[in-house]
Design a protein around this motif. Structure first.
Motif, short mmCIF file in Angstrom:
data_model
loop_
_atom_site.label_atom_id
_atom_site.label_comp_id
_atom_site.label_asym_id
_atom_site.label_seq_id
_atom_site.Cartn_x
_atom_site.Cartn_y
_atom_site.Cartn_z
N GLU B 67 0.82 -1.21 0.00
CA GLU B 67 0.00 0.00 0.00
C GLU B 67 0.86 1.27 0.00
OE1 GLU B 67 -2.66 -0.63 3.24
OE2 GLU B 67 -4.08 -1.78 2.02
N SER B 68 2.07 1.15 0.54
CA SER B 68 2.95 2.31 0.46
C SER B 68 3.75 2.29 -0.85
CB SER B 68 3.89 2.34 1.66
OG SER B 68 4.75 1.23 1.61
N ARG B 69 3.43 1.34 -1.70
CA ARG B 69 4.01 1.23 -3.05
C ARG B 69 5.52 1.04 -3.07
NH1 ARG B 69 1.06 6.08 -6.07
NH2 ARG B 69 -0.60 6.17 -4.52
N LEU B 70 6.04 0.43 -2.01
CA LEU B 70 7.47 0.11 -2.02
C LEU B 70 7.70 -1.26 -2.65
CD1 LEU B 70 8.68 1.43 1.44
CD2 LEU B 70 8.56 2.58 -0.75
N VAL B 71 6.67 -2.11 -2.63
CA VAL B 71 6.81 -3.41 -3.26
C VAL B 71 5.64 -3.64 -4.23
CG1 VAL B 71 7.88 -4.30 -1.15
CG2 VAL B 71 5.47 -4.75 -1.58
N ALA B 72 5.84 -4.58 -5.13
CA ALA B 72 4.80 -4.93 -6.09
C ALA B 72 4.65 -6.45 -6.09
CB ALA B 72 5.17 -4.43 -7.48
N THR B 73 3.57 -6.95 -6.65
CA THR B 73 3.34 -8.39 -6.62
C THR B 73 3.09 -8.94 -8.03
OG1 THR B 73 0.97 -8.07 -6.34
CG2 THR B 73 2.28 -8.30 -4.34
N ARG B 74 3.27 -10.25 -8.09
CA ARG B 74 3.03 -10.98 -9.32
C ARG B 74 2.42 -12.32 -8.89
NH1 ARG B 74 6.01 -14.93 -11.93
NH2 ARG B 74 7.63 -14.84 -10.33
N LYS B 75 1.38 -12.72 -9.53
CA LYS B 75 0.73 -13.95 -9.13
C LYS B 75 1.09 -15.06 -10.11
CE LYS B 75 -3.58 -15.33 -6.99
NZ LYS B 75 -4.94 -14.90 -6.62
N GLU B 76 1.41 -16.23 -9.58
CA GLU B 76 1.77 -17.35 -10.45
C GLU B 76 1.08 -18.58 -9.89
OE1 GLU B 76 5.96 -17.55 -11.69
OE2 GLU B 76 5.82 -19.71 -11.30
N GLY B 77 0.01 -18.97 -10.53
CA GLY B 77 -0.77 -20.08 -9.99
C GLY B 77 -1.34 -19.68 -8.65
N THR B 78 -1.08 -20.51 -7.67
CA THR B 78 -1.63 -20.22 -6.34
C THR B 78 -0.67 -19.38 -5.49
OG1 THR B 78 -1.96 -21.34 -4.23
CG2 THR B 78 -0.97 -22.62 -5.97
N ARG B 79 0.53 -19.14 -6.00
CA ARG B 79 1.49 -18.37 -5.22
C ARG B 79 1.57 -16.91 -5.63
NH1 ARG B 79 6.57 -22.30 -4.51
NH2 ARG B 79 5.57 -23.14 -6.36
N VAL B 80 1.90 -16.05 -4.68
CA VAL B 80 2.09 -14.62 -4.94
C VAL B 80 3.55 -14.28 -4.67
CG1 VAL B 80 1.42 -12.29 -4.30
CG2 VAL B 80 -0.29 -14.12 -4.31
N PHE B 81 4.18 -13.68 -5.65
CA PHE B 81 5.58 -13.29 -5.50
C PHE B 81 5.67 -11.78 -5.29
CE2 PHE B 81 5.86 -17.34 -7.56
CZ PHE B 81 6.99 -17.92 -6.99
N TYR B 82 6.41 -11.41 -4.27
CA TYR B 82 6.64 -9.99 -3.99
C TYR B 82 8.02 -9.59 -4.48
CZ TYR B 82 2.46 -9.49 -1.12
OH TYR B 82 1.17 -9.41 -0.70
N ARG B 83 8.11 -8.34 -4.92
CA ARG B 83 9.42 -7.80 -5.33
C ARG B 83 9.43 -6.31 -5.01
NH1 ARG B 83 6.14 -7.99 -9.76
NH2 ARG B 83 5.89 -6.00 -10.84
N LEU B 84 10.61 -5.71 -4.99
CA LEU B 84 10.69 -4.26 -4.81
C LEU B 84 10.03 -3.59 -6.01
CD1 LEU B 84 14.27 -3.62 -3.40
CD2 LEU B 84 12.14 -4.09 -2.20
#
Lengths: 242, 242
Positions: B67-84
């Motif tokens: 929510e503070s937009r320091l990280v972003a996400t990517r969804k792959e199947g049932t998993r969610v990957f976070y990255r800067l």
DNA sequence: CTTCTATTCTATAGATCCATAGAATAACAA
DNA sequence: TTGTTATTCTATGGATCTATAGAATAGAAG
């Protein structure tokens, strides 16, 4: 997996320390105080006035900053002066500010709504100012409070604090192009100066960012009194915190 | 004093935005998550494990960071990957970490208590490593998890994740001097590796700081698989978060 | 010694943050 | 469909943070 008794304790301890900095800058007023202190030492009362807070509340926030060791104090008679504990704190404030500018469109929007409305012309960047500084047809105007000007300013700049600008504007050569600067890209002094100057019939632009960035870039800095267009200041220098 | 209707509103708005960053890094676990994400993309579960938190709690902290937009996400199947969300976030983490290191003797003490006890010899700095890299008598050892090694490592470094080190130590040339590195000056992997290596009879030192700082300094980086002393890894690469 | 000023301290009520529990969702597999 | 797994959502009690009020301190001036 085995035989690492203190790994987690070490990590927890370190991140706990890192978070002390984070907690210190978790409140907008404390960030504003750091910004003000990046300009130089200030008393509690002056800080309270500039940040539009009660003295008691300001003192409480300063206490938090002091306990996180980002600021230090000096007592002089009955007054207490706060200052940054280290230049690195100012650098950190810049990186926080710049990251917010990068990540949040809101920052851009706020700046545009207020600043661009007062920019008739494009802001001047440092390189452009340097290359045109010698050609005479340009007046560099420092609109920060006198005491900040004296602590350090762009060489050749004239000091007219914003509070004095209305009265002293007439003393500026009327044909000249004026470049006004203040404390940085988010400081409201220069945009307000532009508005006054424009109403007074001047061609006025503002420097893209302010004196702290100028110094940070390693460019030459002058201190103390300097050429003034009008050598008899009509009012006592006054902190302008609108 | 007059005619500045929105000055305070503008300031409040801007500092409010700056404080969003501050609030995001006001909790040690969120800083730890940022540190981990500086190493690369990670799933919630992996992050929870590495930071020693429940998945639910980790997810809640990641939500704040998102929510503070320091990280972003990517969804792959049932998993969610976070990255800067941006490399600038990693830079900001560095400046926060370095400021804490500057200001707080506690950080130094924690580091000394844990790290120096495991350093038989002085750490090696980057310049020294560069100047000795060619002379053959030195083995540069990357003790981070395999996947981080593959995402980027010091050219010529050998990958032996800490979890595998005990089993694979014997495959190292016994006369060689080993220089181990990991994720940075506060990462516990290399000091732990030193302890194992020393017990195994090796002369081992650690690189003063880790791979992120190496890359940040603009030094050459290799990716993918690379020379391995022992080409048949005895166990699946595994995240080592003691 | 009294008064005045600048700052800090103490107490407090309201707001916000945090960890956990339990339920819900979403993608995949059987 | 029914599980199964990874993640998120909702609710809750307890901890922490914040602003204000009122009192206390400390130095300077009278």
């Amino acid at each position: 997996m085995a035989a690492v008794p203190t790994g987690r304790l070490v990590k927890d301890g370190l991140y706990e320390q890192f978070a002390r900095i984070g907690k210190a800058v978790a409140h907008p007023k404390r960030i504003e105080l750091l910004d003000l202190l990046c300009q130089g030492e200030r008393s509690v009362e002056v800080l309270a006035d500039a940040a539009a807070m009660t003295v008691v509340n300001t003192s409480a926030h300063l206490r938090v900053l002091r306990e996180s060791r980002l600021v230090a104090t000096r007592k002089e008679g009955t007054r207490v002066f706060y200052r940054l504990a280290d230049d690195a704190v100012c650098e950190f404030f810049f990186s926080l500010r710049d990251l917010a500018g990068d990540r949040y469109a809101e920052v851009d929007r706020i700046v545009r709504d207020f600043f661009d409305a007062r920019d008739e012309l494009e802001p001047v960047n440092r390189d452009e100012l340097l290359s045109r500084a010698g050609d005479g047809g340009i007046i560099v105007l420092d609109v920060r409070p006198r005491e900040e000007y004296e602590a350090g300013h762009i060489p050749g700049a004239v000091s007219i604090p914003l509070a004095d600008l209305k009265g002293r504007m007439a003393s500026l050569p009327h044909r000249a192009e004026v470049v006004a600067y203040c404390r940085g890209p988010y400081c409201v002094l220069a945009p307000q100066a532009l508005e006054l100057l424009r109403r007074g019939g001047f061609t006025a632009r503002r420097l893209e960012d302010g004196f702290p960035e100028w110094r940070r870039a390693g460019l030459p800095v002058a201190t103390g009194e300097s050429p003034s267009v009008d050598p008899h200041p009509p009012s006592t220098p006054e902190l302008t915190g609108p």
